[in-house]
Write a protein that holds these residues in place. Structure first.
Motif, short mmCIF file in Angstrom:
data_model
loop_
_atom_site.label_atom_id
_atom_site.label_comp_id
_atom_site.label_asym_id
_atom_site.label_seq_id
_atom_site.Cartn_x
_atom_site.Cartn_y
_atom_site.Cartn_z
N HIS A 37 0.82 -1.21 0.00
CA HIS A 37 0.00 0.00 0.00
C HIS A 37 0.85 1.27 0.00
CE1 HIS A 37 -4.10 -1.54 0.15
NE2 HIS A 37 -3.55 -2.60 0.74
N VAL A 38 1.96 1.24 0.65
CA VAL A 38 2.87 2.40 0.60
C VAL A 38 3.36 2.60 -0.83
CG1 VAL A 38 5.16 3.21 1.30
CG2 VAL A 38 3.58 2.31 3.01
N ARG A 39 3.73 1.52 -1.49
CA ARG A 39 4.19 1.60 -2.88
C ARG A 39 3.09 2.14 -3.79
NH1 ARG A 39 5.90 -3.13 -3.12
NH2 ARG A 39 4.00 -4.09 -3.90
N GLU A 40 1.86 1.65 -3.64
CA GLU A 40 0.74 2.12 -4.46
C GLU A 40 0.46 3.59 -4.20
OE1 GLU A 40 -2.45 -0.48 -3.49
OE2 GLU A 40 -1.69 -2.13 -4.72
N ASP A 41 0.45 4.00 -2.93
CA ASP A 41 0.17 5.40 -2.61
C ASP A 41 1.28 6.32 -3.12
OD1 ASP A 41 -2.18 4.67 -1.45
OD2 ASP A 41 -1.46 4.84 0.62
N THR A 42 2.53 5.85 -3.06
CA THR A 42 3.65 6.65 -3.57
C THR A 42 3.53 6.83 -5.07
OG1 THR A 42 5.06 5.84 -1.80
CG2 THR A 42 6.16 6.80 -3.70
N GLU A 43 3.20 5.75 -5.78
CA GLU A 43 3.02 5.84 -7.22
C GLU A 43 1.87 6.77 -7.58
OE1 GLU A 43 2.54 1.78 -8.36
OE2 GLU A 43 4.67 1.32 -8.15
N ARG A 44 0.78 6.69 -6.86
CA ARG A 44 -0.38 7.57 -7.10
C ARG A 44 0.00 9.02 -6.85
NH1 ARG A 44 -3.82 5.87 -3.33
NH2 ARG A 44 -4.36 4.06 -4.57
N HIS A 45 0.71 9.27 -5.77
CA HIS A 45 1.13 10.63 -5.46
C HIS A 45 2.06 11.18 -6.53
CE1 HIS A 45 3.90 13.57 -3.56
NE2 HIS A 45 2.76 14.05 -3.10
N ASP A 46 3.03 10.38 -6.96
CA ASP A 46 3.96 10.82 -8.00
C ASP A 46 3.22 11.13 -9.30
OD1 ASP A 46 6.01 10.55 -6.20
OD2 ASP A 46 6.72 8.63 -7.01
N ARG A 47 2.24 10.29 -9.65
CA ARG A 47 1.47 10.53 -10.85
C ARG A 47 0.67 11.83 -10.75
NH1 ARG A 47 -1.74 6.40 -10.63
NH2 ARG A 47 -3.57 7.58 -10.04
N LEU A 48 0.07 12.09 -9.60
CA LEU A 48 -0.69 13.33 -9.41
C LEU A 48 0.22 14.55 -9.46
CD1 LEU A 48 -3.18 12.23 -6.60
CD2 LEU A 48 -3.69 12.67 -9.01
N VAL A 49 1.41 14.45 -8.92
CA VAL A 49 2.35 15.57 -8.96
C VAL A 49 2.76 15.85 -10.40
CG1 VAL A 49 4.69 16.28 -8.33
CG2 VAL A 49 3.18 15.29 -6.60
N ARG A 50 3.05 14.80 -11.17
CA ARG A 50 3.41 14.98 -12.59
C ARG A 50 2.27 15.63 -13.37
NH1 ARG A 50 5.56 9.86 -12.17
NH2 ARG A 50 3.69 8.99 -13.15
N GLU A 51 1.04 15.19 -13.12
CA GLU A 51 -0.11 15.77 -13.81
C GLU A 51 -0.32 17.23 -13.43
OE1 GLU A 51 -3.36 13.22 -12.85
OE2 GLU A 51 -2.64 11.58 -14.13
N ALA A 52 -0.09 17.54 -12.17
CA ALA A 52 -0.27 18.93 -11.71
C ALA A 52 0.77 19.85 -12.31
CB ALA A 52 -0.20 18.97 -10.18
N ARG A 53 1.96 19.32 -12.57
CA ARG A 53 3.03 20.14 -13.18
C ARG A 53 2.87 20.23 -14.71
NH1 ARG A 53 8.38 18.05 -9.89
NH2 ARG A 53 7.77 18.95 -7.90
N GLY A 54 1.92 19.49 -15.22
CA GLY A 54 1.67 19.58 -16.66
C GLY A 54 2.50 18.65 -17.49
#
Length: 55
Positions: A37-54
């Motif tokens: 779950h830590v790995r999944e949440d980290t991947e989700r967070h990284d994906r959201l950060v990339r999307e937010a930066r465009g």
């Protein structure tokens, strides 16, 4: 030495061994579950950060 003999030959010794083994199995399962779950949440967070930066 008698303690080991009692541990592996008496009913309460075998029950203690079973409980100790069960605790190690549960420890392994919980560690795997948390790491997953830590790995999944980290991947989700990284994906959201990339999307937010465009990107």
């Amino acid at each position: 030495m008698q303690a080991w003999v009692d541990f592996f030959t008496t009913d309460y010794g075998l029950m203690s061994a079973a409980v100790i083994a069960f605790m190690f199995v549960m420890l392994g399962y919980i560690a795997w579950y948390v790491a997953k779950h830590v790995r999944e949440d980290t991947e989700r967070h990284d994906r959201l950060v990339r999307e937010a930066r465009g990107g």
